[in-house]
Design a protein around this motif. Structure first.
Motif, PDB file in Angstrom:
ATOM      1  N   VAL A 141       0.845  -1.205   0.000  1.00  0.00           N
ATOM      2  CA  VAL A 141       0.000   0.000   0.000  1.00  0.00           C
ATOM      3  C   VAL A 141       0.876   1.250   0.000  1.00  0.00           C
ATOM      4  N   GLY A 142       1.935   1.226   0.804  1.00  0.00           N
ATOM      5  CA  GLY A 142       2.809   2.394   0.905  1.00  0.00           C
ATOM      6  C   GLY A 142       3.627   2.666  -0.347  1.00  0.00           C
ATOM      7  N   SER A 143       3.914   1.631  -1.114  1.00  0.00           N
ATOM      8  CA  SER A 143       4.834   1.839  -2.233  1.00  0.00           C
ATOM      9  C   SER A 143       4.156   1.821  -3.598  1.00  0.00           C
ATOM     10  N   GLY A 144       2.886   1.444  -3.675  1.00  0.00           N
ATOM     11  CA  GLY A 144       2.243   1.234  -4.975  1.00  0.00           C
ATOM     12  C   GLY A 144       1.495   2.426  -5.522  1.00  0.00           C
ATOM     13  N   ALA A 145       0.436   2.122  -6.260  1.00  0.00           N
ATOM     14  CA  ALA A 145      -0.292   3.134  -7.026  1.00  0.00           C
ATOM     15  C   ALA A 145      -1.182   4.025  -6.173  1.00  0.00           C
ATOM     16  N   ALA A 146      -1.147   3.835  -4.842  1.00  0.00           N
ATOM     17  CA  ALA A 146      -1.810   4.787  -3.947  1.00  0.00           C
ATOM     18  C   ALA A 146      -0.773   5.414  -3.019  1.00  0.00           C
ATOM     19  N   GLY A 147       0.509   5.035  -3.167  1.00  0.00           N
ATOM     20  CA  GLY A 147       1.567   5.520  -2.277  1.00  0.00           C
ATOM     21  C   GLY A 147       2.728   6.111  -3.053  1.00  0.00           C
ATOM     22  N   MET A 148       3.901   5.520  -2.917  1.00  0.00           N
ATOM     23  CA  MET A 148       5.122   6.074  -3.504  1.00  0.00           C
ATOM     24  C   MET A 148       5.042   6.262  -5.023  1.00  0.00           C
ATOM     25  N   VAL A 149       4.612   5.233  -5.735  1.00  0.00           N
ATOM     26  CA  VAL A 149       4.580   5.342  -7.202  1.00  0.00           C
ATOM     27  C   VAL A 149       3.542   6.382  -7.635  1.00  0.00           C
ATOM     28  N   TYR A 150       2.460   6.480  -6.889  1.00  0.00           N
ATOM     29  CA  TYR A 150       1.462   7.524  -7.147  1.00  0.00           C
ATOM     30  C   TYR A 150       2.105   8.910  -7.006  1.00  0.00           C
ATOM     31  N   GLY A 151       2.872   9.103  -5.934  1.00  0.00           N
ATOM     32  CA  GLY A 151       3.575  10.373  -5.728  1.00  0.00           C
ATOM     33  C   GLY A 151       4.554  10.669  -6.855  1.00  0.00           C
ATOM     34  N   GLN A 152       5.256   9.649  -7.313  1.00  0.00           N
ATOM     35  CA  GLN A 152       6.204   9.851  -8.412  1.00  0.00           C
ATOM     36  C   GLN A 152       5.480  10.243  -9.696  1.00  0.00           C
ATOM     37  N   ALA A 153       4.331   9.610  -9.918  1.00  0.00           N
ATOM     38  CA  ALA A 153       3.553   9.941 -11.120  1.00  0.00           C
ATOM     39  C   ALA A 153       3.052  11.383 -11.043  1.00  0.00           C
TER      40      ALA A 153
ATOM     41  N   PRO B  25      -6.300   5.711  -6.572  1.00  0.00           N
ATOM     42  CA  PRO B  25      -6.707   7.087  -6.880  1.00  0.00           C
ATOM     43  C   PRO B  25      -6.634   7.351  -8.385  1.00  0.00           C
ATOM     44  N   GLN B  26      -7.582   8.122  -8.877  1.00  0.00           N
ATOM     45  CA  GLN B  26      -7.625   8.447 -10.301  1.00  0.00           C
ATOM     46  C   GLN B  26      -6.334   9.159 -10.722  1.00  0.00           C
ATOM     47  N   SER B  27      -5.763   8.732 -11.839  1.00  0.00           N
ATOM     48  CA  SER B  27      -4.547   9.350 -12.374  1.00  0.00           C
ATOM     49  C   SER B  27      -4.259   8.727 -13.737  1.00  0.00           C
ATOM     50  N   ASP B  28      -3.367   9.361 -14.499  1.00  0.00           N
ATOM     51  CA  ASP B  28      -2.891   8.757 -15.754  1.00  0.00           C
ATOM     52  C   ASP B  28      -2.260   7.407 -15.463  1.00  0.00           C
ATOM     53  N   LEU B  29      -1.551   7.337 -14.330  1.00  0.00           N
ATOM     54  CA  LEU B  29      -0.916   6.090 -13.920  1.00  0.00           C
ATOM     55  C   LEU B  29      -1.945   4.978 -13.838  1.00  0.00           C
ATOM     56  N   ARG B  30      -3.066   5.259 -13.185  1.00  0.00           N
ATOM     57  CA  ARG B  30      -4.100   4.237 -13.029  1.00  0.00           C
ATOM     58  C   ARG B  30      -4.693   3.845 -14.387  1.00  0.00           C
ATOM     59  N   ASP B  31      -4.932   4.838 -15.241  1.00  0.00           N
ATOM     60  CA  ASP B  31      -5.465   4.534 -16.580  1.00  0.00           C
ATOM     61  C   ASP B  31      -4.506   3.609 -17.336  1.00  0.00           C
ATOM     62  N   ALA B  32      -3.228   3.914 -17.245  1.00  0.00           N
ATOM     63  CA  ALA B  32      -2.234   3.126 -17.979  1.00  0.00           C
ATOM     64  C   ALA B  32      -2.085   1.727 -17.370  1.00  0.00           C
ATOM     65  N   LEU B  77       5.734  -7.569 -19.045  1.00  0.00           N
ATOM     66  CA  LEU B  77       5.566  -7.228 -20.462  1.00  0.00           C
ATOM     67  C   LEU B  77       5.793  -5.733 -20.697  1.00  0.00           C
ATOM     68  N   VAL B  78       5.239  -4.899 -19.816  1.00  0.00           N
ATOM     69  CA  VAL B  78       5.386  -3.447 -19.991  1.00  0.00           C
ATOM     70  C   VAL B  78       6.866  -3.055 -19.965  1.00  0.00           C
ATOM     71  N   ALA B 106       5.670   4.029 -18.507  1.00  0.00           N
ATOM     72  CA  ALA B 106       5.894   2.583 -18.613  1.00  0.00           C
ATOM     73  C   ALA B 106       6.679   2.061 -17.406  1.00  0.00           C
ATOM     74  N   VAL B 107       7.705   2.799 -16.986  1.00  0.00           N
ATOM     75  CA  VAL B 107       8.469   2.386 -15.799  1.00  0.00           C
ATOM     76  C   VAL B 107       7.536   2.304 -14.589  1.00  0.00           C
ATOM     77  N   LEU B 108       6.760   3.375 -14.379  1.00  0.00           N
ATOM     78  CA  LEU B 108       5.915   3.446 -13.179  1.00  0.00           C
ATOM     79  C   LEU B 108       4.762   2.439 -13.225  1.00  0.00           C
ATOM     80  N   VAL B 109       4.183   2.248 -14.393  1.00  0.00           N
ATOM     81  CA  VAL B 109       3.096   1.266 -14.528  1.00  0.00           C
ATOM     82  C   VAL B 109       3.601  -0.132 -14.201  1.00  0.00           C
ATOM     83  N   GLY B 110       4.766  -0.485 -14.731  1.00  0.00           N
ATOM     84  CA  GLY B 110       5.348  -1.789 -14.418  1.00  0.00           C
ATOM     85  C   GLY B 110       5.618  -1.918 -12.924  1.00  0.00           C
TER      86      GLY B 110
END
Lengths: 288, 288
Positions: A141-153, B25-32, B77-78, B106-110
């Motif tokens: 949770v802390g590092s994924g698409a709601a945490g760290m990677v979300y912040g990076q995006a 959370p909604q974001s381009d990251l989530r869409d990708a 794959l990504v 692509a880096v962040l999605v993977g």
């Protein structure tokens, strides 16, 4: 006192990390993993081990969790330094992985270090399976698409945004980018002990924000030689930061307030939490 | 019969995967992420659900493990499609993530899809915490620096090697690159049930190798339109493959032998394992 304990943690983490990586089959990949995972302040590992200690767990019992957070952090730096992201040549005073090897190696090293982080959370020495799976969950949770990677995006999106970020936007971004993992690190001991996480969560929230404000201050005032990485990036890029919003003096005052908040949140743990209090003070006093 | 069950799995996995990603959370990251995780044969998910079923677990009870392997596969794959790796423009008939968005995405999605895979292994519906943590461990071992990523690193090293790979080298490379995850998928049901994994491990070993031989055959004989990706890459690159070593007829004969081995390994499970036997037969009959 704090410096000695931090040095002790740094040495123990370095040795255990290199041993964990040495267990993989020999390859360029393994060499590059060992390179990327070496060094650093090991502040996150310190938070894991000290939050474990106030719950009666020894360094040995909590070490895989400390390595997990450092492996996770190292992966994020390797990917973040890549040309398509921050494009940095220097990290911890050494050439970045994609400069020393190549971009493909950087992608794979980051990927494998992330995997290693989760593998480490499964180590039996960490205790109850129920606590270990809770650790996996919290790290994810802390590092994924709601945490760290979300912040990076959000950070990358901000670079091409038409208007600079507001202070609230920056707080949201940093809560993900650096805050979520610091929060995990500080709560890891409570997770492993199956104890109440609320005081450590409050500590971590203030600490994470203080950490990022200090980073912004360092980006303006620090020495590249001491920091071992490129500085002044945000000003060069015309990026909104805590310093651009609050001014240098204002940012320093806010960071000091947050450290006081973090220290106060540890009240329930008594004198045993002194190293965690010291860590909070260190976060705004550090020069790298 | 098999096609209907595979279609049922594909539909259930697609819906559950999109729901899992929609929770971020909604974001381009989530869409990708949603884009990258859609489609595919879902063969790995099928192996998870069917290996669970022969141990008395329903699709609902095993679904997060099926999603985990598909999220892990999608992440690989990504990253593999990126310009610094295989540099592919097309995947599952659609533009690759770095073509539709950019390399940073692509880096962040993977990264985020890998994290999601481990988060899914922690889902309570999967049952005992001890089994869930075993699943985390197996997924990490199968996908990390001794498994899939190791195989990918060997693959990249082979591209610049002075001499073509021997058949043994190719078997070692593929055991990592595709074999380790297929092995995880086929054993997942036994892991969740806390049962003996040996028969499924034997099944998966033969199946994984047959899968890769079939991929090499497809690279020579397949249709790009049906496969939804670039083919003929290995021959273009002068790369040693099962086909270059064994010839087309020899490769087909070897794949058929391996499928027979895989089918035989399932003997202990009786008629309930028929879908897994069908999956083995499908692996060498598929056109994508």
């Amino acid at each position: 006192m704090f410096e000695e304990r931090l040095k002790e943690v740094q040495d123990a983490v370095e040795a255990a990390m290199q041993a964990a990586i040495a267990a993989f089959p020999q390859s360029d990949l393994r060499d590059a993993m060992a390179y990327a995972a070496q060094g650093g302040k090991r502040l996150r590992a310190f938070l894991v081990l000290e939050s474990a200690r106030i719950h009666g767990l020894t360094d040995a019992q909590a070490m895989p969790a400390a390595l997990a957070i450092e492996a996770l952090h190292a992966y994020s730096l390797v990917h973040d330094d890549m040309p398509c992201m921050d494009n940095d040549d220097l990290r911890r005073g050494l050439p970045t992985v994609h400069r020393k090897w190549d971009e493909a190696t950087a992608v794979l090293v980051g990927d494998a270090l992330q995997t290693l982080a989760f593998e480490l959370c499964a180590e039996p020495v960490l205790g109850d399976a129920a606590h270990r799976i809770e650790l996996v969950k919290a790290l994810a949770v802390g590092s994924g698409a709601a945490g760290m990677v979300y912040g990076q995006a959000l950070d990358i999106a901000a670079e091409t945004a038409a208007t600079p970020l507001s202070l609230d936007d920056i707080i949201k971004l940093q809560a993900g980018k650096t805050g979520a993992l610091i929060s995990f690190a500080a709560q890891a001991g409570a997770i492993l002990a199956g104890a109440d996480r609320a005081p450590l969560a409050a500590y971590a929230k203030a600490l994470g924000l203080a950490f990022q404000i200090a980073d912004d201050i360092l980006d303006v005032e620090g020495s590249e030689e001491t920091a071992g990485k490129r500085l002044g990036k945000d000003a060069d890029a015309g990026k909104a930061t805590f310093v651009s919003h609050l001014g240098l003096a204002g940012a320093k005052a806010r960071a000091a307030e947050l450290v006081a908040e973090a220290v106060a949140a540890l009240e329930p743990y008594g004198p045993g939490a002194e190293p965690l209090r010291d860590a909070a003070r260190f976060v705004i006093a550090r020069d790298k």
